[in-house]
Structure formats: structure tokens, C-alpha cells
Enzyme design. Structure first.
Site, PDB file in Angstrom:
ATOM      1  N   LEU A   1      74.067  57.809  44.170  1.00 21.82           N
ATOM      2  CA  LEU A   1      75.371  58.158  44.716  1.00 21.82           C
ATOM      3  C   LEU A   1      75.885  56.909  45.407  1.00 21.82           C
ATOM      4  O   LEU A   1      75.105  56.198  46.060  1.00 21.82           O
ATOM      5  CB  LEU A   1      75.256  59.296  45.742  1.00 21.82           C
ATOM      6  N   ASP A   2      77.180  56.622  45.280  1.00 17.66           N
ATOM      7  CA  ASP A   2      77.681  55.399  45.901  1.00 17.66           C
ATOM      8  C   ASP A   2      77.666  55.511  47.425  1.00 17.66           C
ATOM      9  O   ASP A   2      77.471  56.591  47.993  1.00 17.66           O
ATOM     10  CB  ASP A   2      79.068  55.029  45.365  1.00 17.66           C
ATOM     11  N   TYR A   3      77.861  54.392  48.085  1.00 19.84           N
ATOM     12  CA  TYR A   3      77.717  54.276  49.536  1.00 19.84           C
ATOM     13  C   TYR A   3      78.582  55.282  50.293  1.00 19.84           C
ATOM     14  O   TYR A   3      78.150  55.885  51.276  1.00 19.84           O
ATOM     15  CB  TYR A   3      78.084  52.851  49.947  1.00 19.84           C
ATOM     16  N   GLU A   4      79.814  55.499  49.815  1.00 14.73           N
ATOM     17  CA  GLU A   4      80.734  56.381  50.522  1.00 14.73           C
ATOM     18  C   GLU A   4      80.537  57.854  50.183  1.00 14.73           C
ATOM     19  O   GLU A   4      81.068  58.725  50.865  1.00 14.73           O
ATOM     20  CB  GLU A   4      82.189  55.992  50.191  1.00 14.73           C
ATOM     21  N   SER A   5      79.800  58.130  49.107  1.00 14.30           N
ATOM     22  CA  SER A   5      79.622  59.515  48.678  1.00 14.30           C
ATOM     23  C   SER A   5      78.423  60.160  49.362  1.00 14.30           C
ATOM     24  O   SER A   5      77.571  59.492  49.931  1.00 14.30           O
ATOM     25  CB  SER A   5      79.460  59.587  47.157  1.00 14.30           C
TER      26      SER A   5
END
Length: 235
Positions: free
Chosen positions: A104-108
Site C-alpha cells: 500500500l502506498d505511503y498515504e494509503s
């Protein structure tokens, strides 16, 4: 354990998926009994000595499977060159070498699995197995029927043409809209980029389902270990 393909042995030892293990072999980073291994090589796991990057492999390691809620501002990798917090910091210390299944990306935020089982990771992330992943996406504004229909029919990303398995509006607010989208690929920042293609910015993204596993299975805990039945059902 009888004769076994080297990449399968490496996956069982928790090194990586079979595909990634093959890459390590092809790069000359794996030795069997002191000699550089080759892709497709079979070994006797009871007798042969396998080293990866100079470290001896052992398959006696207990397989562990953790269901984890990844908050925002954590990276879904085992370490980070920028010193950011990693998903492994959310778990208790273990003697096993754990790594996340997919990313999952950093902001998710949302549901992830952390394990030391390379075969499990491969079977739950490779596109050919089509394991569905469902996200709750909050976008700025109110997407039009035309825009949503365009996304349902498919959009072009650099990896190719893709469309969601399902896309539904959950809630419409004054300045934003909450939608649920299910995909089975795993392209980098895929859901965010799909919405960008139809002209809408995702301001919050939460993975709520991974195959048959759901956020509700955490029972509001930050993590828990999966049962054998859940692991079996997941693949």
C-alpha cells in the site's frame, strides 16, 4: 523432503516469492554446496547446503501470517532509506524474517498481510490468481455518471488498459464522495491513478478487503495472526 526446485525451496524458506527467487538465482546470488546455482536446478533439501547472499538457508522456520492494519504515513516495506516508519514496526518482534504481501502506498491505509511464506505471498499477489482487493476511496467533488461509466469501461495506464471489477458510490457529501472499488491487479498506486484518469483526486484510500479477508476480521485490533483455516482459504 525429497528433490525440489531451488526456487521453491527458497520460497518455503521465506526468502521471497518463487519469481523473485528465480531472479536472485539468475543474478548469481545463490550458491548450492559452494557453487553458483542456475535457474531450474533441483536440490536435495536434506543434504544440499544453500546460501543466498552468503547466508545459509534453513526451512525449519515456522510459517507466520499476520493480518495488519497499515495506518497512513507508514511504508509497506521492511526498511526505508528515508527513515520512515515501516509496517514491521506495528508487529511484535519475532525470530522469523517477515515481509509484507504486496504493498500500500505511503498515504494509503488499511488491510495488509505480513508473512514469511514466499509461496503464500506469490499465490495471493500474482495477477494470474486474480485475488480481488477492495478499497474505500474518498474523492474530492462529485464524480459524474459519465466519468464513473468511463472508469467502469476501463482506462489506460502505463501498464496497459484496466478496469475495476466493481465500482459503487457509497456516500455523497458536500465536497467529496465515498466509493468502493474492487480490482485484482496490483499496479503501483493503481486506484489513485484510475480516478486521476477520470479527473478526480483521491483524498483518502483504505483497503477494506484482501481476497476473503476483511477489516472486520481484525475486530478493531491493530493486528492478529491468521488461523490455519484462514490461510488455507486465502489461497
Amino acid at each position: 523432503m525429497a528433490s525440489i526446485k531451488l526456487q521453491a525451496y527458497m520460497a518455503q524458506a521465506g526468502v521471497a516469492s518463487r519469481r523473485k527467487s528465480e531472479e536472485l538465482i539468475a543474478e548469481g546470488k545463490v550458491k548450492v554446496n559452494g557453487e553458483v546455482a542456475h535457474v531450474g536446478q533441483r536440490i536435495d533439501a536434506q543434504k544440499d547446503k544453500v546460501h543466498v547472499l552468503g547466508k545459509r538457508l534453513k526451512t525449519a522456520e515456522t510459517k507466520r501470517y499476520f493480518l495488519v492494519y497499515k495506518p497512513r504515513n507508514y511504508v509497506s516495506t521492511t526498511q526505508d532509506e528515508l527513515g520512515r516508519r515501516t509496517i514491521l514496526q506495528l508487529l511484535p518482534e519475532t525470530t522469523e524474517r517477515l515481509y509484507p504481501v504486496g504493498r500500500l502506498d505511503y498515504e494509503s491505509e488499511g488491510l495488509m498481510i505480513v508473512t514469511n511464506d514466499g509461496d503464500f505471498a506469490y499465490k495471493t499477489t500474482h495477477p494470474k490468481f486474480e485475488i480481488p482487493k477492495t478499497y474505500r476511496a474518498t474523492v474530492a467533488g462529485t464524480p459524474t455518471y459519465k466519468a464513473l461509466n468511463m472508469m467502469r469501461e476501463g482506462v489506460k495506464l502505463k501498464e496497459g488498459f484496466t478496469r475495476p471489477d466493481s465500482l459503487d458510490v457509497v456516500e455523497e457529501k458536500d465536497y467529496e464522495t465515498v466509493l468502493e472499488v474492487t480490482i485484482h491487479q496490483g499496479y503501483n498506486r493503481q486506484v489513485r491513478r484510475m480516478f486521476e484518469r477520470i479527473g478526480y483526486e483521491v483524498v483518502r484510500l483504505v483497503r477494506i478487503k484482501f481476497g476473503k479477508l476483511s477489516l472486520t476480521d481484525l475486530h478493531d485490533a491493530p493486528y492478529r495472526e491468521l488461523t490455519k483455516a484462514e490461510v488455507h482459504a486465502a489461497v
